[in-house]
Design a protein around this motif. Sequence first.
Motif, mmCIF file in Angstrom:
data_model
loop_
_atom_site.group_PDB
_atom_site.id
_atom_site.type_symbol
_atom_site.label_atom_id
_atom_site.label_comp_id
_atom_site.label_asym_id
_atom_site.label_seq_id
_atom_site.Cartn_x
_atom_site.Cartn_y
_atom_site.Cartn_z
ATOM 1 N N LEU B 100 -4.670 -2.566 3.187
ATOM 2 C CA LEU B 100 -6.122 -2.417 3.396
ATOM 3 C C LEU B 100 -6.763 -1.712 2.195
ATOM 4 C CD1 LEU B 100 -6.366 -1.238 7.144
ATOM 5 C CD2 LEU B 100 -7.037 -3.456 6.226
ATOM 6 N N ILE B 101 -6.116 -0.596 1.773
ATOM 7 C CA ILE B 101 -6.670 0.168 0.645
ATOM 8 C C ILE B 101 -6.566 -0.643 -0.649
ATOM 9 C CG2 ILE B 101 -6.401 2.281 -0.703
ATOM 10 C CD1 ILE B 101 -5.334 3.611 1.871
ATOM 11 N N LEU B 106 -8.960 -3.932 -4.852
ATOM 12 C CA LEU B 106 -9.052 -5.218 -5.544
ATOM 13 C C LEU B 106 -10.489 -5.728 -5.558
ATOM 14 C CD1 LEU B 106 -5.924 -7.282 -4.407
ATOM 15 C CD2 LEU B 106 -6.575 -6.698 -6.751
ATOM 16 N N PHE B 107 -11.156 -5.591 -4.398
ATOM 17 C CA PHE B 107 -12.554 -6.020 -4.336
ATOM 18 C C PHE B 107 -13.380 -5.258 -5.376
ATOM 19 C CE2 PHE B 107 -16.880 -5.212 -3.075
ATOM 20 C CZ PHE B 107 -17.369 -6.495 -2.896
ATOM 21 N N GLY B 147 -3.712 2.117 -6.815
ATOM 22 C CA GLY B 147 -2.509 2.943 -6.905
ATOM 23 C C GLY B 147 -2.081 3.473 -5.552
ATOM 24 N N LEU B 148 -3.043 3.993 -4.802
ATOM 25 C CA LEU B 148 -2.730 4.558 -3.480
ATOM 26 C C LEU B 148 -2.219 3.471 -2.533
ATOM 27 C CD1 LEU B 148 -2.866 7.016 -1.587
ATOM 28 C CD2 LEU B 148 -5.225 6.390 -1.053
ATOM 29 N N GLY B 149 -2.884 2.324 -2.555
ATOM 30 C CA GLY B 149 -2.470 1.221 -1.687
ATOM 31 C C GLY B 149 -1.076 0.741 -2.025
ATOM 32 N N TRP B 150 -0.794 0.620 -3.309
ATOM 33 C CA TRP B 150 0.522 0.156 -3.750
ATOM 34 C C TRP B 150 1.607 1.133 -3.302
ATOM 35 C CZ3 TRP B 150 2.482 -4.242 -5.201
ATOM 36 C CH2 TRP B 150 3.725 -4.268 -5.843
ATOM 37 N N ILE B 153 2.246 0.720 0.396
ATOM 38 C CA ILE B 153 2.978 -0.529 0.664
ATOM 39 C C ILE B 153 4.460 -0.343 0.348
ATOM 40 C CG2 ILE B 153 3.306 -2.901 -0.157
ATOM 41 C CD1 ILE B 153 0.273 -3.105 -0.440
ATOM 42 N N ARG B 154 4.748 0.322 -0.761
ATOM 43 C CA ARG B 154 6.155 0.556 -1.125
ATOM 44 C C ARG B 154 6.832 1.458 -0.090
ATOM 45 N NH1 ARG B 154 8.297 -0.748 -5.940
ATOM 46 N NH2 ARG B 154 9.793 0.963 -5.820
ATOM 47 N N ALA B 155 6.102 2.455 0.400
ATOM 48 C CA ALA B 155 6.689 3.343 1.413
ATOM 49 C C ALA B 155 7.013 2.571 2.688
ATOM 50 C CB ALA B 155 5.718 4.481 1.715
ATOM 51 N N GLY B 156 6.244 1.521 2.952
ATOM 52 C CA GLY B 156 6.450 0.737 4.165
ATOM 53 C C GLY B 156 7.659 -0.173 4.108
ATOM 54 N N ARG B 157 8.333 -0.215 2.959
ATOM 55 C CA ARG B 157 9.513 -1.086 2.868
ATOM 56 C C ARG B 157 10.628 -0.629 3.802
ATOM 57 N NH1 ARG B 157 10.859 -2.229 -3.363
ATOM 58 N NH2 ARG B 157 11.023 0.031 -3.360
ATOM 59 N N ALA B 158 10.553 0.654 4.206
ATOM 60 C CA ALA B 158 11.593 1.157 5.103
ATOM 61 C C ALA B 158 11.403 0.646 6.527
ATOM 62 C CB ALA B 158 11.568 2.685 5.094
#
Lengths: 90, 167
Positions: B100-101, B106-107, B147-150, B153-158
């Motif tokens: 979402l972030i 991106l927008f 940066g924050l969104g990325w 997303i990476r933290a959610g890989r777990a």
Amino acid sequence: MPSISSPLNLLAGLLALLLAAPPAQACKVCRPRVDAAIHASDYTTNALLLLLPVALLIGGALLLFFSPTLVLWKPTTRPSTAPLSSPPAS
Amino acid sequence: METDNTPLHRAPLIAAGILIGAGMGGFVDGILLHQILQWHNMLSGKLPPNNLVDAKVNMYWDGVFHAAVWVMTALGLRMLWSAGSRRDVPWSGRSFSGALILGWGLFNVIEGLIDHQLLGLHHVYEYTDNHLPADLGFLALGVLQLGLGWALIRAGRADTTPAARMR
């Protein structure tokens, strides 16, 4: 899982009806000039330029949604719950 | 037959989050900056709203922009519905909120680069001689969001459990 197609079709129909409705005449004196300025020769150019960022975002997201096997998005696997080795046969 | 080693695909949930985030970001821009604060309108760089006719023409193009952003949000919701019913898509709150972030960022970056810098359709704060500070601030906010969104997303890989398996 229940389908959401029917409510979406209904909503799309209602929106199409709204779009077909005549615009409000809030400014009777200036309305013809407003209409002429909106639908000028650069209408298509304005519309394309204005929608370009949204089109890029939608295109990119659709590509991502339908391409889960892209190299960038390698699939991960669930941690296995199966034992690493079979128990010895008795 | 599905096994524990079925590949998981995070992209559908992230794509849905990006579209919904970009759509919500577009609504923030349109509602807050166009309508409430009235810092700019969609074509205010080309056609300053200095009289009623020009203001109403800008109002029309603001409406076209809002319609496009609405379609983007609706598409994102449709994708989210689809991702939620798939057994190969992990249901991760961190990935989704990160997307979402990221989508909002991106927008801001895409709209900022194309509409503000390249085409000059409008600027973030129109009623000043120097448009650059507000435009750069808008872009900087977008980069920060990326940066924050990325990172989220990476933290959610777990997170590896699909929504379809939670029920």
